[in-house]
Motif scaffolding. Structure first.
Motif, PDB file in Angstrom:
ATOM      1  N   ALA A   1      24.335  -4.991  75.703  1.00  0.00           N
ATOM      2  CA  ALA A   1      23.241  -5.054  74.999  1.00  0.00           C
ATOM      3  C   ALA A   1      22.431  -2.927  74.568  1.00  0.00           C
ATOM      4  O   ALA A   1      22.301  -3.025  73.815  1.00  0.00           O
ATOM      5  CB  ALA A   1      22.122  -6.021  75.611  1.00  0.00           C
ATOM      6  N   ALA A   2      22.410  -2.495  76.012  1.00  0.00           N
ATOM      7  CA  ALA A   2      21.920  -1.073  75.934  1.00  0.00           C
ATOM      8  C   ALA A   2      23.140  -0.521  75.462  1.00  0.00           C
ATOM      9  O   ALA A   2      22.540   1.552  75.367  1.00  0.00           O
ATOM     10  CB  ALA A   2      21.679  -1.078  77.343  1.00  0.00           C
TER      11      ALA A   2
ATOM     12  N   ILE B   1      27.061   2.077  67.067  1.00  0.00           N
ATOM     13  CA  ILE B   1      26.757   3.015  67.688  1.00  0.00           C
ATOM     14  C   ILE B   1      27.253   4.670  67.056  1.00  0.00           C
ATOM     15  O   ILE B   1      26.353   5.448  67.464  1.00  0.00           O
ATOM     16  CB  ILE B   1      27.285   2.582  69.350  1.00  0.00           C
ATOM     17  N   VAL B   2      28.518   4.785  67.536  1.00  0.00           N
ATOM     18  CA  VAL B   2      29.020   5.767  66.205  1.00  0.00           C
ATOM     19  C   VAL B   2      29.755   5.779  65.204  1.00  0.00           C
ATOM     20  O   VAL B   2      30.291   4.859  64.863  1.00  0.00           O
ATOM     21  CB  VAL B   2      30.259   6.333  67.621  1.00  0.00           C
ATOM     22  N   ALA B   3      27.978   6.583  64.644  1.00  0.00           N
ATOM     23  CA  ALA B   3      28.340   6.376  62.875  1.00  0.00           C
ATOM     24  C   ALA B   3      29.531   7.703  62.446  1.00  0.00           C
ATOM     25  O   ALA B   3      30.423   7.969  62.826  1.00  0.00           O
ATOM     26  CB  ALA B   3      26.839   7.789  62.404  1.00  0.00           C
ATOM     27  N   PRO B   4      30.367   6.981  61.894  1.00  0.00           N
ATOM     28  CA  PRO B   4      31.683   6.542  61.160  1.00  0.00           C
ATOM     29  C   PRO B   4      31.681   8.617  60.549  1.00  0.00           C
ATOM     30  O   PRO B   4      32.884   8.703  60.708  1.00  0.00           O
ATOM     31  CB  PRO B   4      32.000   5.695  59.634  1.00  0.00           C
TER      32      PRO B   4
ATOM     33  N   TRP C   1      19.991   8.041  79.905  1.00  0.00           N
ATOM     34  CA  TRP C   1      20.824   6.973  78.948  1.00  0.00           C
ATOM     35  C   TRP C   1      19.649   6.642  78.175  1.00  0.00           C
ATOM     36  O   TRP C   1      18.546   5.710  78.996  1.00  0.00           O
ATOM     37  CB  TRP C   1      22.069   5.851  79.083  1.00  0.00           C
ATOM     38  N   PRO C   2      19.072   6.360  76.962  1.00  0.00           N
ATOM     39  CA  PRO C   2      19.748   7.202  75.603  1.00  0.00           C
ATOM     40  C   PRO C   2      19.217   8.410  75.591  1.00  0.00           C
ATOM     41  O   PRO C   2      19.059   8.336  74.067  1.00  0.00           O
ATOM     42  CB  PRO C   2      19.797   5.658  74.640  1.00  0.00           C
TER      43      PRO C   2
ATOM     44  N   PRO D   1      18.143   0.281  71.231  1.00  0.00           N
ATOM     45  CA  PRO D   1      18.663  -0.685  71.874  1.00  0.00           C
ATOM     46  C   PRO D   1      17.803  -0.096  73.500  1.00  0.00           C
ATOM     47  O   PRO D   1      18.033  -0.921  74.684  1.00  0.00           O
ATOM     48  CB  PRO D   1      19.142  -1.376  71.576  1.00  0.00           C
ATOM     49  N   GLY D   2      19.173   1.125  74.096  1.00  0.00           N
ATOM     50  CA  GLY D   2      19.233   1.485  75.327  1.00  0.00           C
ATOM     51  C   GLY D   2      17.829   1.826  76.056  1.00  0.00           C
ATOM     52  O   GLY D   2      17.723   1.397  77.208  1.00  0.00           O
TER      53      GLY D   2
END
Length: 363
Positions: A218-219, A342-345, A160-161, A179-180
């Motif tokens: 935070a990641a 984080i996951v797009a719509p 990750w990521p 941020p990961g």
């Protein structure tokens, strides 16, 4: 028998609960421990984690047929992540995998090891594999930076990521700014009998799981048992990037993975929440995420970050506007929450798309 780490005898140790029961939540100063862990000056006791081994010449090809990840050609010392899914594509097991040339090591959550070992045992048929739950014999210790004194121990490095071969990213942020990337992560496999001496020999201090969890949140790193429930599919948590190979052969749940990725949308999406910290308290995991008077999701993990303050991960309905102002309701106690995608719509429906948020791995 309930597991208790020998490191709980260290000065100031306070027991953790929930997923981290059996090890220390902190050793007296959680924020200082978090800073030291982030700087590479501390390690975290994760010896409550489950460890399952798979040996035999068919081990990798066998795991390849069962899981979401392509591991048939996994090279010794290479770290990966795999999922075992239900027929409906829902996450049942999430395992960190490391092969040393003779043994495939699967690191899982504490309660998962016996369940996973039993499942794998039932799936052996006539293949040349042997499965063992070795959780009592091996301890796991986490670190942000490599530990030079532990060079002789096997280490799993979190992918990750990074977007693995056959993976895809569902986030809306540029990969270089994910941020990961601020939280590299290594998990060492240490014989349980050597745990205390190994920590002493490392020359590093101890940080509790409150510290490691804050860095994980935070990641944007999802965790089985925290961000998952009995309906979770990989797309909702951005796990397609590290734990799914979209072009590998058939496995249980593959139809759902392919259908949602190519033609549909995941019904929910993972978000990062920056919480109003003025109350000097934190909402509990499971607290409702509200959009006006409507419940649109739930907090899954929450922590006090040493730089950002109160932060959380939550799973919410896909249709929620990313710009909407949300409120976390902890049994009547409200916390204003600003969301980061984080996951797009618009995740999914890759077939026929010219662009959008989704990103394949770089060449």
């Amino acid at each position: 028998m309930t597991y208790l780490s020998p490191l709980l005898s260290r000065h100031g140790a306070v027991k953790a609960g929930g997923l981290d029961a059996g090890v220390a939540a902190h050793y007296g100063d959680p924020l200082r421990e978090q800073r030291e862990l982030a700087r590479g000056n501390a390690v975290t006791d994760l010896s409550h984690r489950g460890v399952v081994t798979v040996t035999g010449p068919d081990r990798l090809s066998w795991l390849n047929t069962l899981s979401s990840q392509s591991v048939s050609d996994l090279q010794p010392g290479t770290s990966s992540e795999l999922l075992l899914l239900s027929v409906q594509g829902r996450i049942e097991h999430d395992a960190r995998i490391l092969d040393d040339g003779n043994t495939a090591w699967l690191i899982v959550e504490a309660a998962e090891a016996p369940v996973l070992a039993r499942f794998l045992e039932r799936m052996k048929f006539m293949l040349r594999v042997e499965v063992a739950d070795v959780s009592r014999d091996w301890a796991v210790v986490g670190s942000v930076t490599p530990v030079e004194a532990w060079a002789n121990y096997s280490v799993w490095t979190d992918p990750w990521p990074n977007i693995g071969a056959g993976g895809f990213a569902y986030t809306g942020v540029p990969e270089d700014s994910h941020p990961g990337r601020d939280r590299p992560w290594h998990e060492y496999l240490i014989p349980a009998a050597e745990l205390e001496q190994a920590v002493t020999d490392s020359g590093r201090t101890l940080a509790g799981t409150m510290a490691s969890e804050a860095l994980r949140i935070a990641a944007w790193r999802p965790r089985l048992g925290a961000e998952t429930d009995d309906k979770t599919i990989p797309h909702e948590l951005d796990l397609i990037r590290t734990a799914v190979h979209l072009a590998k052969g058939c496995y249980k749940g593959q139809e759902t993975v392919a259908r949602v990725h190519n033609l549909g949308h995941p019904p929910r999406r993972l978000v990062f929440l920056q919480l109003d910290g003025s109350q000097h308290t934190l909402p509990a995991p499971g607290s409702a995420v509200m959009l006006g008077e409507r419940r649109v999701g739930a907090v899954t993990s929450v922590a006090q970050h040493y730089e950002m303050g109160a932060v959380a991960l939550a799973v919410i309905k896909r249709s929620v506007d990313p710009a909407a102002e949300l409120v976390v309701d902890d049994d009547g106690e409200p916390y204003a929450a600003a969301q980061e995608v984080i996951v797009a719509p618009d995740a999914g429906q890759v077939v026929g798309r010219a662009g959008g948020f989704l990103r394949p791995p770089r060449a």
